[in-house]
Design an enzyme around this catalytic site. Structure first.
Site, short mmCIF file in Angstrom:
data_model
loop_
_atom_site.label_atom_id
_atom_site.label_comp_id
_atom_site.label_asym_id
_atom_site.label_seq_id
_atom_site.Cartn_x
_atom_site.Cartn_y
_atom_site.Cartn_z
N SER A 197 -26.36 8.93 -51.16
CA SER A 197 -25.78 9.33 -52.44
C SER A 197 -26.62 8.85 -53.62
O SER A 197 -27.26 7.80 -53.57
CB SER A 197 -24.38 8.73 -52.59
OG SER A 197 -23.60 9.07 -51.48
N GLU A 208 -21.15 9.24 -38.51
CA GLU A 208 -20.43 8.43 -39.49
C GLU A 208 -18.95 8.80 -39.49
O GLU A 208 -18.07 7.95 -39.61
CB GLU A 208 -21.03 8.67 -40.89
CG GLU A 208 -20.29 7.87 -41.97
CD GLU A 208 -21.00 7.88 -43.32
OE1 GLU A 208 -21.96 8.64 -43.49
OE2 GLU A 208 -20.59 7.11 -44.20
N SER A 251 -15.74 13.17 -49.02
CA SER A 251 -14.33 13.08 -49.43
C SER A 251 -13.45 13.98 -48.56
O SER A 251 -13.94 14.86 -47.84
CB SER A 251 -14.21 13.49 -50.90
OG SER A 251 -14.44 14.88 -51.02
#
Ligand SMILES: Cc1cc2nc3c(=O)[nH]c(=O)nc-3n(C[C@H](O)[C@H](O)[C@H](O)COP(=O)(O)OP(=O)(O)OC[C@H]3O[C@@H](n4cnc5c(N)ncnc54)[C@H](O)[C@@H]3O)c2cc1C
Length: 400
Positions: free
Chosen positions: A131, A246, A385
């Protein structure tokens, strides 16, 4: 359908339980109980990792040829249940769950030889530099530049929300090597030595009072070409593969069930000297409801993982696991706050809590409920998200 464990599986569980009883130090369990963040504290986690390494159990999900246990999914599941029951810390999650599988699939033989043993033995500790400011959900918008200069790339830019960058000595990073064509085609994956000149790490303190994430700045950082994973411009494929691990590479239901049991024991008034609300019907119903959801998550984890060979990627189904596990983590932490009422506020934002002497750390029977509640707000954000997971499920699984 017979869900009973076989004799061999029961023997495996006995061996796991016995090992944990004898080898997991009490101080480590206490430290884990007082941990407020998703990843266990670095020093606690590393010490436990070294004990597991000595036993040959550091990498339950890795194939045996790379130093893993080679356990099948039932054995991994039993191990995760026993670890959760015993209160063991997480172990080097980015390295073992993500970097290892990436190097096994995309790494050069030299990279595998250099990095995998050091991940196993806990000599190296990794962070994930994906990110950036302006590139989170829309990761392909990342701008951190890597320009080739002789036998090196030169990196300029910044990464943000980098968990445990202040402990890591290596980062798996996505960088921009081209601006032509599709945005995804200009992304490359590099392995970056965090001790390289030009790297600075700035802490970000989160609402729970934790220092878990950072912003990392790169100013003319040189990375040898040999630290590139796969070809230039293939970083997007590497990243997508990593994100599956992940999101789906961890069996979350076991830890959730332990946490819920703890909430139930608080609500039941089983913990002496703790003024909390009695076991009201509303709370009882909520405990049962979350318990059923955890059972459903566990079935999904087993169903999805059972279809895989050891070390194989879970595919888009990882998004279902990530979505449900993160929602349930928030449900459990919210219920804990509800059960404790005002008492949840007793924790001061002093970190790390486990380093305090016992009396100062407070009632050993409690765990830092409010800090965990605040920290768990991030569960439905990191790793992609909930909205992003729902988008993946809609497109890749439901064909919408
Ligand atoms: C505690 C924590 C730890 C983290 N650790 C790491 C790490 O170690 N390494 C790393 O690289 N990153 C890490 N991250 C970053 C994380 O992956 C990003 O925060 C996440 O991907 C969201 O990106 P963003 O913060 O830029 O929010 P944005 O992408 O700006 O999103 C803002 C809001 O818009 C919504 N939204 C955005 N796009 C869409 C869409 N297409 N459809 C519907 N809704 C949308 C999002 O769901 C969100 O609610 C971490 C984040 C946190 C909070």
């Amino acid at each position: 359908m017979n869900l009973d464990l076989s004799d061999a599986e029961l023997a495996f569980r006995r061996a796991a339980r016995e090992f944990l009883e004898h080898q997991l130090p009490e101080a480590t369990v206490r430290a884990q109980r007082l941990t407020t963040t998703v990843f266990s504290e670095y020093d606690v986690s590393r010490a436990w990792h070294q004990i597991l390494f000595a036993k040959g159990w550091a990498a339950p999900s890795w194939p045996r040829e790379h130093g893993g246990t080679g356990w099948n999914i039932t054995e991994r599941y039993l191990w995760s249940v026993e670890c959760a029951r015993a209160g063991a810390p997480t172990v080097s999650p980015i390295a073992l769950t993500m970097v290892g599988p990436i190097l096994m699939r995309y790494g050069s033989p030299a990279q595998r030889e250099r990095f995998l043993p050091r991940i196993l033995s806990a000599e190296d500790y990794w962070c994930q530099g994906f990110s950036e400011p302006g590139a989170g959900s829309d990761l392909s918008a990342l701008r951190m530049r890597a320009v080739q200069d002789g036998t090196d790339y030169v990196l300029d830019g910044s990464k943000i929300w980098t968990t445990h960058a202040h402990y890591a000595n290596w980062m798996i990073a996505l960088v921009r090597t081209a601006d032509t064509g599709k945005r995804q085609e200009g992304i490359t994956c590099l392995l970056v030595d965090m001790h390289s000149p030009g790297i600075s790490v700035r802490p970000i303190h989160t609402i729970g009072g934790d220092h878990e994430v950072n912003q990392v700045f790169f100013d003319g950082v040189r990375v040898p070409l040999e630290n590139r994973v796969a070809a230039e411009g293939e970083g997007w494929a590497v990243a997508k593969y990593l994100l599956e691990f992940e999101r789906g590479g961890v069996i979350a239901s076991a830890g959730l069930r332990s946490e819920l049991a703890r909430v139930a024991s608080l609500a039941d008034g089983a913990v002496a000297d703790l003024p909390c609300v009695a076991l009201e019907p509303e709370i009882q119903a909520r405990i049962a409801e979350i318990g059923v959801d955890i059972d459903a998550l566990e079935m999904m984890e087993l169903r999805i993982n059972w279809a895989l060979r050891t070390g194989q990627n879970p595919g888009a189904a990882a998004s279902i696991l990530k979505l449900r596990a993160s929602q349930l983590q928030q449900s459990v932490s919210a219920l804990a706050v509800h059960v404790l009422g005002d008492n949840a506020l007793r924790w001061e934002p002093t970190r790390p809590l486990y380093s305090l002497p016992e009396r100062e750390a407070g009632d050993e029977a409690v765990w830092p409920v409010m800090s965990r509640y605040l920290n768990s707000r991030a569960n439905t954000i990191f790793g992609g998200s909930s909205e992003i997971q729902k988008g993946i499920i809609a497109r890749a699984m439901l064909g919408l």
